[in-house]
Design an enzyme around this catalytic site. Sequence first.
Site, PDB file in Angstrom:
ATOM      1  N   HIS A 219       0.842  -1.196   0.000  1.00 59.10           N
ATOM      2  CA  HIS A 219       0.000   0.000   0.000  1.00 59.10           C
ATOM      3  C   HIS A 219       0.875   1.243   0.000  1.00 59.10           C
ATOM      4  O   HIS A 219       2.092   1.168   0.210  1.00 59.10           O
ATOM      5  CB  HIS A 219      -0.901   0.019   1.237  1.00 59.10           C
ATOM      6  CG  HIS A 219      -0.132   0.201   2.527  1.00 59.10           C
ATOM      7  ND1 HIS A 219       0.606  -0.814   3.114  1.00 59.10           N
ATOM      8  CD2 HIS A 219       0.037   1.290   3.320  1.00 59.10           C
ATOM      9  CE1 HIS A 219       1.192  -0.363   4.212  1.00 59.10           C
ATOM     10  NE2 HIS A 219       0.866   0.919   4.358  1.00 59.10           N
ATOM     11  N   ASP A 221       0.682   5.374   1.696  1.00 55.09           N
ATOM     12  CA  ASP A 221       0.028   6.012   2.834  1.00 55.09           C
ATOM     13  C   ASP A 221      -0.866   7.174   2.423  1.00 55.09           C
ATOM     14  O   ASP A 221      -0.546   7.939   1.501  1.00 55.09           O
ATOM     15  CB  ASP A 221       1.071   6.497   3.844  1.00 55.09           C
ATOM     16  CG  ASP A 221       1.726   5.348   4.585  1.00 55.09           C
ATOM     17  OD1 ASP A 221       1.233   4.209   4.478  1.00 55.09           O
ATOM     18  OD2 ASP A 221       2.734   5.585   5.283  1.00 55.09           O
ATOM     19  N   HIS A 275       4.718   0.033  -0.093  1.00 51.71           N
ATOM     20  CA  HIS A 275       5.471  -0.729   0.906  1.00 51.71           C
ATOM     21  C   HIS A 275       4.548  -1.741   1.581  1.00 51.71           C
ATOM     22  O   HIS A 275       3.329  -1.686   1.429  1.00 51.71           O
ATOM     23  CB  HIS A 275       6.113   0.196   1.940  1.00 51.71           C
ATOM     24  CG  HIS A 275       5.166   1.169   2.586  1.00 51.71           C
ATOM     25  ND1 HIS A 275       4.660   2.279   1.928  1.00 51.71           N
ATOM     26  CD2 HIS A 275       4.628   1.207   3.828  1.00 51.71           C
ATOM     27  CE1 HIS A 275       3.861   2.960   2.729  1.00 51.71           C
ATOM     28  NE2 HIS A 275       3.805   2.318   3.891  1.00 51.71           N
ATOM     29  N   ARG A 285       6.600  -8.231  16.405  1.00 51.96           N
ATOM     30  CA  ARG A 285       7.180  -6.952  16.004  1.00 51.96           C
ATOM     31  C   ARG A 285       6.228  -5.831  16.383  1.00 51.96           C
ATOM     32  O   ARG A 285       5.010  -5.967  16.270  1.00 51.96           O
ATOM     33  CB  ARG A 285       7.428  -6.928  14.490  1.00 51.96           C
ATOM     34  CG  ARG A 285       7.920  -5.591  13.944  1.00 51.96           C
ATOM     35  CD  ARG A 285       8.092  -5.659  12.428  1.00 51.96           C
ATOM     36  NE  ARG A 285       8.621  -4.417  11.878  1.00 51.96           N
ATOM     37  CZ  ARG A 285       7.859  -3.439  11.359  1.00 51.96           C
ATOM     38  NH1 ARG A 285       6.545  -3.586  11.327  1.00 51.96           N
ATOM     39  NH2 ARG A 285       8.408  -2.343  10.878  1.00 51.96           N
TER      40      ARG A 285
END
Length: 374
Positions: A219, A221, A275, A285
Amino acid sequence: MDYEPPFLETYKTLLQENIEDSNSNNNDDDDEEEEEVELPLIDLKRLSDDDEREECMEEISEAARRWGFFQIVNHGVSNDILGMMLFEQMKLFYQPFVKKSSDNFLGNLPPRTYRWGNPSATNLRQLLWSEAFHFPISHVSMVDNHHKTLRSSIEAFVATVTPLAQCLAEILACKVNKMIKSKNYFRENCFAESCIIRLNRYPPCSKLLSSKLYGLMPHCDSSFLSIVYQDHIGGLELLKDGKWVRVKPNPGALVVNIGDLYQALSNGVYKSIKHRVVVSQKQERYSMAFFYCPLQDALIQSNSKPAIYKKFTFREYRENNEKAVKQTGDKNLTKLTYKVNPKSTQDADNVGQSPRNNLACCPNTDNTDKRVSF
């Protein structure tokens, strides 16, 4: 562990139906070992040095043009603030799933503040192996007193990261000043209350599934800038020169990336790069993302001629995004605008814009990159 979202139970049918098909139809990109890269690293302390300020500003602009991503150190957000945010974030996600997924867990916040998986997923690549708390900064004051340390930590973080985002946005604007109508554009349109924060946790995933699922799908941002703090685990990947590359994690730096809005405002000079986040087989994470966004009625329009994108408001952009999600089931990019004329496509390519990444001309080639126009 009672804090883990019930991925396997909830998506059992989807996993069973798709895993064999996924094995036989993986993209070539997913079969290859991605190269690890280090993002451009910029020391913002140099901005205070008259002899180095201009060079530092140029490096920021160049990274935004060539990479769409860069890292910053000596940024003014203290380790104490970041450490407290990470502590509160972990404490939040370690609450029992039944509790944190319940209404009014943090107070009188919208139901979708806490989210996990993807209820609209129709294939494995749409199933997000992650959980998140996602809310506008304007909602932070609504967090109840049972979570007052979380509230105060977010407020402290926002108080330092908002002026940082404004500073970076204005530096980038200096380098394309003829394309932005007002030198006070960001001060007039972007405020802490118009921005968004997202706290992410990516649970470990089995070896069988980790290569078939994303923590976040590919996607771009929906912001001017995004500022991300991440731990040492790694998992962020970006599309560089048509290939996916792994970003080497640097917990001592903040990651900054250009969003769709700045690509349009800069007339394609700065790049909103696709990304994704891949999941780890053994370790969880954490990351937190601050999205520098304008007021709903802010007009995004480049002053450059010829304009590559037509003008639009942030409200129009968000409404278009929502339509895309309903149509595709994905959290994916939408086109910001259509190309004004064929010549403008060539103009974008001349500043290094890859057709595959171009917001306004990328064709629908797979299930992870469906786009619509308005």
